[in-house]
Write an enzyme that holds these catalytic residues in place. Structure first.
Site, PDB file in Angstrom:
ATOM      1  N   ARG A 170      59.108   5.500  76.187  1.00  0.00           N
ATOM      2  CA  ARG A 170      58.472   6.534  75.341  1.00  0.00           C
ATOM      3  C   ARG A 170      57.117   6.096  74.786  1.00  0.00           C
ATOM      4  O   ARG A 170      56.666   6.588  73.756  1.00  0.00           O
ATOM      5  CB  ARG A 170      59.375   6.932  74.166  1.00  0.00           C
ATOM      6  CG  ARG A 170      60.607   7.693  74.624  1.00  0.00           C
ATOM      7  CD  ARG A 170      61.497   8.046  73.478  1.00  0.00           C
ATOM      8  NE  ARG A 170      62.676   8.732  73.989  1.00  0.00           N
ATOM      9  CZ  ARG A 170      62.957  10.019  73.741  1.00  0.00           C
ATOM     10  NH1 ARG A 170      62.197  10.743  72.980  1.00  0.00           N
ATOM     11  NH2 ARG A 170      64.042  10.550  74.244  1.00  0.00           N
TER      12      ARG A 170
ATOM     13  N   ARG B  30      48.774   0.076  67.715  1.00  0.00           N
ATOM     14  CA  ARG B  30      48.568  -1.006  66.735  1.00  0.00           C
ATOM     15  C   ARG B  30      49.417  -2.219  67.101  1.00  0.00           C
ATOM     16  O   ARG B  30      49.027  -3.355  66.825  1.00  0.00           O
ATOM     17  CB  ARG B  30      48.958  -0.559  65.333  1.00  0.00           C
ATOM     18  CG  ARG B  30      48.000   0.351  64.704  1.00  0.00           C
ATOM     19  CD  ARG B  30      46.953  -0.425  63.911  1.00  0.00           C
ATOM     20  NE  ARG B  30      46.017   0.522  63.371  1.00  0.00           N
ATOM     21  CZ  ARG B  30      44.714   0.296  63.213  1.00  0.00           C
ATOM     22  NH1 ARG B  30      44.204  -0.861  63.525  1.00  0.00           N
ATOM     23  NH2 ARG B  30      43.940   1.226  62.724  1.00  0.00           N
TER      24      ARG B  30
ATOM     25  N   MET C 297      55.771   7.259  55.111  1.00  0.00           N
ATOM     26  CA  MET C 297      56.848   8.054  55.722  1.00  0.00           C
ATOM     27  C   MET C 297      58.002   7.241  56.315  1.00  0.00           C
ATOM     28  O   MET C 297      58.853   7.812  56.997  1.00  0.00           O
ATOM     29  CB  MET C 297      56.251   8.981  56.804  1.00  0.00           C
ATOM     30  CG  MET C 297      55.184   9.910  56.246  1.00  0.00           C
ATOM     31  SD  MET C 297      54.593  11.123  57.442  1.00  0.00           S
ATOM     32  CE  MET C 297      55.964  12.263  57.482  1.00  0.00           C
ATOM     33  N   GLU C 298      58.043   5.928  56.099  1.00  0.00           N
ATOM     34  CA  GLU C 298      59.047   5.122  56.810  1.00  0.00           C
ATOM     35  C   GLU C 298      59.828   4.110  55.973  1.00  0.00           C
ATOM     36  O   GLU C 298      60.933   3.694  56.358  1.00  0.00           O
ATOM     37  CB  GLU C 298      58.379   4.345  57.967  1.00  0.00           C
ATOM     38  CG  GLU C 298      57.866   5.190  59.109  1.00  0.00           C
ATOM     39  CD  GLU C 298      56.485   5.777  58.832  1.00  0.00           C
ATOM     40  OE1 GLU C 298      55.781   5.272  57.931  1.00  0.00           O
ATOM     41  OE2 GLU C 298      56.119   6.753  59.506  1.00  0.00           O
TER      42      GLU C 298
ATOM     43  N   VAL D  69      54.039  -2.715  58.714  1.00  0.00           N
ATOM     44  CA  VAL D  69      52.621  -2.864  58.377  1.00  0.00           C
ATOM     45  C   VAL D  69      51.954  -1.521  58.649  1.00  0.00           C
ATOM     46  O   VAL D  69      51.718  -1.168  59.793  1.00  0.00           O
ATOM     47  CB  VAL D  69      51.955  -4.010  59.187  1.00  0.00           C
ATOM     48  CG1 VAL D  69      52.241  -5.357  58.560  1.00  0.00           C
ATOM     49  CG2 VAL D  69      52.415  -4.032  60.642  1.00  0.00           C
ATOM     50  N   GLY D  70      51.722  -0.759  57.597  1.00  0.00           N
ATOM     51  CA  GLY D  70      51.236   0.602  57.800  1.00  0.00           C
ATOM     52  C   GLY D  70      50.171   1.006  56.812  1.00  0.00           C
ATOM     53  O   GLY D  70      49.552   0.157  56.162  1.00  0.00           O
TER      54      GLY D  70
ATOM     55  N   SER E 274      44.946   3.971  52.753  1.00  0.00           N
ATOM     56  CA  SER E 274      43.943   4.494  53.692  1.00  0.00           C
ATOM     57  C   SER E 274      43.190   5.681  53.116  1.00  0.00           C
ATOM     58  O   SER E 274      42.079   5.994  53.541  1.00  0.00           O
ATOM     59  CB  SER E 274      44.621   4.911  54.997  1.00  0.00           C
ATOM     60  OG  SER E 274      45.632   5.865  54.739  1.00  0.00           O
ATOM     61  N   ASP E 275      43.815   6.370  52.175  1.00  0.00           N
ATOM     62  CA  ASP E 275      43.188   7.542  51.561  1.00  0.00           C
ATOM     63  C   ASP E 275      43.817   7.702  50.179  1.00  0.00           C
ATOM     64  O   ASP E 275      44.876   7.143  49.921  1.00  0.00           O
ATOM     65  CB  ASP E 275      43.433   8.804  52.412  1.00  0.00           C
ATOM     66  CG  ASP E 275      44.902   8.990  52.770  1.00  0.00           C
ATOM     67  OD1 ASP E 275      45.420   8.190  53.579  1.00  0.00           O
ATOM     68  OD2 ASP E 275      45.538   9.905  52.216  1.00  0.00           O
TER      69      ASP E 275
ATOM     70  N   GLY F 125      53.378   1.825  62.561  1.00  0.00           N
ATOM     71  CA  GLY F 125      53.842   3.124  63.043  1.00  0.00           C
ATOM     72  C   GLY F 125      53.298   3.419  64.431  1.00  0.00           C
ATOM     73  O   GLY F 125      54.012   3.902  65.307  1.00  0.00           O
TER      74      GLY F 125
HETATM   75  N1  HPA Z   1      51.107  10.910  53.366  1.00  0.00           N
HETATM   76  C1  HPA Z   1      52.010  10.334  54.132  1.00  0.00           C
HETATM   77  N2  HPA Z   1      51.778   9.236  54.832  1.00  0.00           N
HETATM   78  C2  HPA Z   1      50.552   8.690  54.751  1.00  0.00           C
HETATM   79  C3  HPA Z   1      49.553   9.254  53.973  1.00  0.00           C
HETATM   80  C4  HPA Z   1      49.862  10.420  53.233  1.00  0.00           C
HETATM   81  O1  HPA Z   1      49.014  10.967  52.528  1.00  0.00           O
HETATM   82  N3  HPA Z   1      48.440   8.487  54.107  1.00  0.00           N
HETATM   83  C5  HPA Z   1      48.761   7.490  54.953  1.00  0.00           C
HETATM   84  N4  HPA Z   1      50.036   7.607  55.355  1.00  0.00           N
END
Ligand code: HPA
Length: 242
Positions: free
Chosen positions: A43, A24, A180-181, A88-89, A203-204, A20
Protein backbone atom coordinates in the site's frame (compact mmCIF):
# COMPACT_ATOMS: atom_id res chain seq x y z
CA UNK A 1 4.68 -11.19 6.89
CA UNK A 2 1.75 -9.52 8.59
CA UNK A 3 -1.46 -8.43 6.90
CA UNK A 4 -0.23 -4.93 6.05
CA UNK A 5 3.56 -5.23 6.31
CA UNK A 6 5.48 -7.41 3.89
CA UNK A 7 8.57 -7.93 6.07
CA UNK A 8 9.96 -11.22 7.32
CA UNK A 9 10.33 -11.58 11.07
CA UNK A 10 13.68 -10.05 12.03
CA UNK A 11 13.72 -7.47 9.24
CA UNK A 12 12.22 -4.80 11.51
CA UNK A 13 14.31 -3.37 14.39
CA UNK A 14 13.19 -3.29 18.05
CA UNK A 15 12.92 0.50 17.82
CA UNK A 16 10.80 2.24 15.19
CA UNK A 17 10.34 5.87 14.20
CA UNK A 18 6.90 6.46 12.69
CA UNK A 19 6.15 9.48 10.54
CA UNK A 20 2.63 9.71 9.11
CA UNK A 21 3.94 10.19 5.59
CA UNK A 22 5.64 7.10 4.10
CA UNK A 23 7.90 9.36 2.02
CA UNK A 24 9.19 10.78 5.32
CA UNK A 25 10.11 7.24 6.32
CA UNK A 26 12.22 7.04 3.17
CA UNK A 27 13.74 10.46 3.90
CA UNK A 28 14.62 9.42 7.48
CA UNK A 29 16.22 6.21 6.20
CA UNK A 30 18.22 7.95 3.47
CA UNK A 31 19.24 10.92 5.62
CA UNK A 32 20.00 9.41 9.03
CA UNK A 33 20.36 5.63 8.82
CA UNK A 34 23.43 3.72 7.73
CA UNK A 35 22.90 0.94 5.21
CA UNK A 36 19.08 1.32 5.07
CA UNK A 37 17.15 -1.62 3.62
CA UNK A 38 13.53 -1.25 2.51
CA UNK A 39 11.34 -4.01 3.96
CA UNK A 40 7.87 -2.80 3.01
CA UNK A 41 5.99 -1.25 0.14
CA UNK A 42 2.55 -2.79 0.72
CA UNK A 43 0.00 0.00 0.00
CA UNK A 44 2.97 2.34 -0.47
CA UNK A 45 3.46 2.42 3.32
CA UNK A 46 7.24 2.37 3.10
CA UNK A 47 9.38 0.87 5.86
CA UNK A 48 13.18 0.72 6.20
CA UNK A 49 15.71 -0.65 8.66
CA UNK A 50 19.25 0.65 9.15
CA UNK A 51 21.56 1.67 11.98
CA UNK A 52 22.14 4.95 13.80
CA UNK A 53 25.25 5.23 16.00
CA UNK A 54 25.39 1.45 15.97
CA UNK A 55 21.77 0.94 17.07
CA UNK A 56 19.38 -0.87 14.70
CA UNK A 57 16.38 1.37 14.03
CA UNK A 58 13.46 1.19 11.58
CA UNK A 59 11.44 3.98 9.99
CA UNK A 60 7.86 3.03 9.13
CA UNK A 61 5.03 5.19 7.78
CA UNK A 62 1.82 5.11 9.80
CA UNK A 63 -0.57 6.84 7.41
CA UNK A 64 -2.96 9.51 8.63
CA UNK A 65 -5.44 9.04 11.45
CA UNK A 66 -5.86 6.63 14.32
CA UNK A 67 -7.30 3.65 12.41
CA UNK A 68 -4.26 3.60 10.12
CA UNK A 69 -1.79 4.15 12.98
CA UNK A 70 -3.49 1.37 14.98
CA UNK A 71 -3.10 -1.17 12.18
CA UNK A 72 0.64 -0.57 11.81
CA UNK A 73 1.39 -0.18 15.52
CA UNK A 74 -0.46 -3.39 16.39
CA UNK A 75 1.32 -5.42 13.71
CA UNK A 76 4.70 -3.98 14.73
CA UNK A 77 4.16 -4.76 18.44
CA UNK A 78 2.37 -8.09 18.05
CA UNK A 79 3.97 -9.68 15.01
CA UNK A 80 7.43 -8.11 14.80
CA UNK A 81 8.14 -7.84 18.54
CA UNK A 82 8.82 -4.10 18.32
CA UNK A 83 9.65 -2.65 21.76
CA UNK A 84 9.63 1.09 21.10
CA UNK A 85 7.67 3.31 18.72
CA UNK A 86 8.32 7.03 18.52
CA UNK A 87 5.87 8.90 16.33
CA UNK A 88 7.59 11.81 14.60
CA UNK A 89 4.97 14.09 13.12
CA UNK A 90 3.49 17.53 12.95
CA UNK A 91 0.76 19.15 14.98
CA UNK A 92 -1.24 22.31 14.83
CA UNK A 93 -0.48 24.61 17.77
CA UNK A 94 -3.56 25.39 19.87
CA UNK A 95 -1.99 27.18 22.84
CA UNK A 96 -0.14 30.43 23.51
CA UNK A 97 2.52 28.25 25.14
CA UNK A 98 3.75 27.01 21.74
CA UNK A 99 4.74 28.66 18.49
CA UNK A 100 5.51 27.25 15.07
CA UNK A 101 8.73 25.18 14.86
CA UNK A 102 8.53 24.27 18.56
CA UNK A 103 8.86 20.59 19.35
CA UNK A 104 6.07 19.15 21.49
CA UNK A 105 6.50 16.00 23.56
CA UNK A 106 3.06 14.45 23.90
CA UNK A 107 2.68 13.57 27.59
CA UNK A 108 -0.88 12.35 27.03
CA UNK A 109 -3.39 12.35 24.19
CA UNK A 110 -7.03 13.33 24.50
CA UNK A 111 -9.22 12.23 21.64
CA UNK A 112 -12.63 12.57 20.01
CA UNK A 113 -12.19 9.11 18.47
CA UNK A 114 -14.66 6.32 19.30
CA UNK A 115 -11.88 3.72 19.23
CA UNK A 116 -11.31 3.62 22.98
CA UNK A 117 -15.01 3.81 23.74
CA UNK A 118 -15.41 0.56 21.85
CA UNK A 119 -12.57 -0.94 23.95
CA UNK A 120 -13.45 0.37 27.40
CA UNK A 121 -17.19 1.06 27.33
CA UNK A 122 -18.11 3.56 30.00
CA UNK A 123 -14.52 4.09 31.19
CA UNK A 124 -12.51 6.94 29.66
CA UNK A 125 -9.03 5.49 29.23
CA UNK A 126 -6.19 8.08 29.43
CA UNK A 127 -3.63 7.33 26.69
CA UNK A 128 -0.19 8.41 27.99
CA UNK A 129 3.42 8.35 26.82
CA UNK A 130 6.12 6.06 28.19
CA UNK A 131 7.83 7.93 31.03
CA UNK A 132 11.38 6.80 30.24
CA UNK A 133 11.11 7.90 26.61
CA UNK A 134 9.59 11.15 27.74
CA UNK A 135 12.30 12.01 30.22
CA UNK A 136 15.15 10.95 27.95
CA UNK A 137 13.71 13.04 25.10
CA UNK A 138 13.27 16.03 27.42
CA UNK A 139 16.91 15.69 28.60
CA UNK A 140 18.24 15.47 25.04
CA UNK A 141 16.17 18.47 23.92
CA UNK A 142 17.35 20.52 26.87
CA UNK A 143 21.01 19.70 26.21
CA UNK A 144 20.53 20.78 22.59
CA UNK A 145 18.64 23.92 23.61
CA UNK A 146 15.81 22.97 21.31
CA UNK A 147 12.61 25.00 21.73
CA UNK A 148 10.59 22.40 23.55
CA UNK A 149 7.21 22.04 25.20
CA UNK A 150 5.75 18.99 26.91
CA UNK A 151 2.05 18.53 27.51
CA UNK A 152 -1.22 17.22 26.17
CA UNK A 153 -2.00 16.52 22.54
CA UNK A 154 -5.46 16.28 21.02
CA UNK A 155 -5.71 13.33 18.62
CA UNK A 156 -8.61 14.34 16.43
CA UNK A 157 -10.46 12.24 13.89
CA UNK A 158 -11.23 15.35 11.87
CA UNK A 159 -8.58 17.52 10.25
CA UNK A 160 -11.39 19.77 8.96
CA UNK A 161 -13.58 20.07 12.02
CA UNK A 162 -16.45 22.55 11.47
CA UNK A 163 -16.79 23.01 15.26
CA UNK A 164 -14.67 26.09 16.08
CA UNK A 165 -15.19 25.87 19.85
CA UNK A 166 -13.25 22.67 20.45
CA UNK A 167 -9.72 24.03 20.03
CA UNK A 168 -10.04 27.07 22.36
CA UNK A 169 -11.74 24.88 24.95
CA UNK A 170 -8.93 22.32 24.83
CA UNK A 171 -6.35 25.11 25.07
CA UNK A 172 -8.01 26.26 28.30
CA UNK A 173 -7.26 22.79 29.67
CA UNK A 174 -3.59 23.00 28.70
CA UNK A 175 -3.65 21.02 25.46
CA UNK A 176 -0.74 22.21 23.30
CA UNK A 177 -1.29 20.71 19.86
CA UNK A 178 -3.76 18.90 17.64
CA UNK A 179 -2.74 15.94 15.51
CA UNK A 180 -4.38 12.67 14.50
CA UNK A 181 -2.47 9.59 15.74
CA UNK A 182 -0.97 9.78 19.25
CA UNK A 183 -3.95 8.43 21.23
CA UNK A 184 -4.07 5.20 19.22
CA UNK A 185 -0.30 4.73 19.52
CA UNK A 186 -0.35 5.25 23.30
CA UNK A 187 -3.31 2.91 23.74
CA UNK A 188 -1.58 0.13 21.81
CA UNK A 189 1.68 0.72 23.68
CA UNK A 190 -0.32 0.17 26.88
CA UNK A 191 -2.08 -2.92 25.49
CA UNK A 192 1.16 -4.61 24.50
CA UNK A 193 3.31 -3.28 27.37
CA UNK A 194 5.71 -1.50 25.00
CA UNK A 195 7.18 1.99 24.97
CA UNK A 196 5.50 4.73 22.92
CA UNK A 197 6.04 8.45 22.51
CA UNK A 198 4.76 11.09 20.11
CA UNK A 199 7.01 13.99 19.21
CA UNK A 200 5.51 16.69 17.00
CA UNK A 201 6.85 19.86 15.48
CA UNK A 202 4.31 22.65 15.38
CA UNK A 203 3.74 23.12 11.64
CA UNK A 204 0.94 25.66 11.86
CA UNK A 205 -0.85 27.55 14.61
CA UNK A 206 -4.61 27.41 14.85
CA UNK A 207 -4.93 30.48 17.09
CA UNK A 208 -2.47 32.82 15.38
CA UNK A 209 -2.72 31.50 11.80
CA UNK A 210 1.08 31.32 11.68
CA UNK A 211 2.53 28.72 9.27
CA UNK A 212 5.99 27.34 8.54
CA UNK A 213 7.69 27.59 5.17
CA UNK A 214 8.80 24.37 3.48
CA UNK A 215 12.43 25.13 4.41
CA UNK A 216 11.61 25.81 8.05
CA UNK A 217 9.59 22.60 8.20
CA UNK A 218 12.52 20.66 6.81
CA UNK A 219 14.94 22.14 9.36
CA UNK A 220 12.70 21.56 12.34
CA UNK A 221 11.99 18.06 11.06
CA UNK A 222 15.71 17.32 11.01
CA UNK A 223 16.06 18.53 14.60
CA UNK A 224 13.11 16.41 15.69
CA UNK A 225 14.45 13.27 13.96
CA UNK A 226 17.81 13.69 15.67
CA UNK A 227 16.01 14.10 18.99
CA UNK A 228 14.03 10.88 18.40
CA UNK A 229 17.09 8.93 17.21
CA UNK A 230 19.23 10.13 20.12
CA UNK A 231 16.43 9.20 22.53
CA UNK A 232 16.54 5.62 21.25
CA UNK A 233 20.36 5.48 21.48
CA UNK A 234 20.19 6.62 25.14
CA UNK A 235 17.38 4.20 25.93
CA UNK A 236 19.64 1.39 24.71
CA UNK A 237 22.53 2.64 26.86
CA UNK A 238 20.73 3.16 30.11
CA UNK A 239 19.61 0.39 32.47
CA UNK A 240 15.94 -0.31 32.02
CA UNK A 241 13.50 0.71 34.70
CA UNK A 242 11.18 -2.06 33.61
N1 HPA B 1 -5.00 19.23 12.71
C1 HPA B 1 -4.71 17.94 12.72
N2 HPA B 1 -3.51 17.46 12.47
C2 HPA B 1 -2.53 18.34 12.19
C3 HPA B 1 -2.77 19.71 12.15
C4 HPA B 1 -4.07 20.17 12.44
O1 HPA B 1 -4.34 21.37 12.42
N3 HPA B 1 -1.60 20.32 11.83
C5 HPA B 1 -0.68 19.35 11.67
N4 HPA B 1 -1.24 18.14 11.88
Amino acid sequence: MSTHIGAEHGQIASHVLMPGDPLRARWIAETFLEDPQQYNDVRGMLGYTGTYKGVRISAQGSGMGQPSMAIYAQELFEQYDVQTIIRVGTCGGVSDAVKVRDVVLGVAASTDSAMNRSRFGNVTFAPAADFDLLRIAADVAEERTMPLAAGGLFSSDQFYNPDREIVPNLARYGILGVEMEAAALYTLGAQFGRRALSICTVSDHLLTGEETSALERQESFSDMMELALETIVRLEQKPRTR
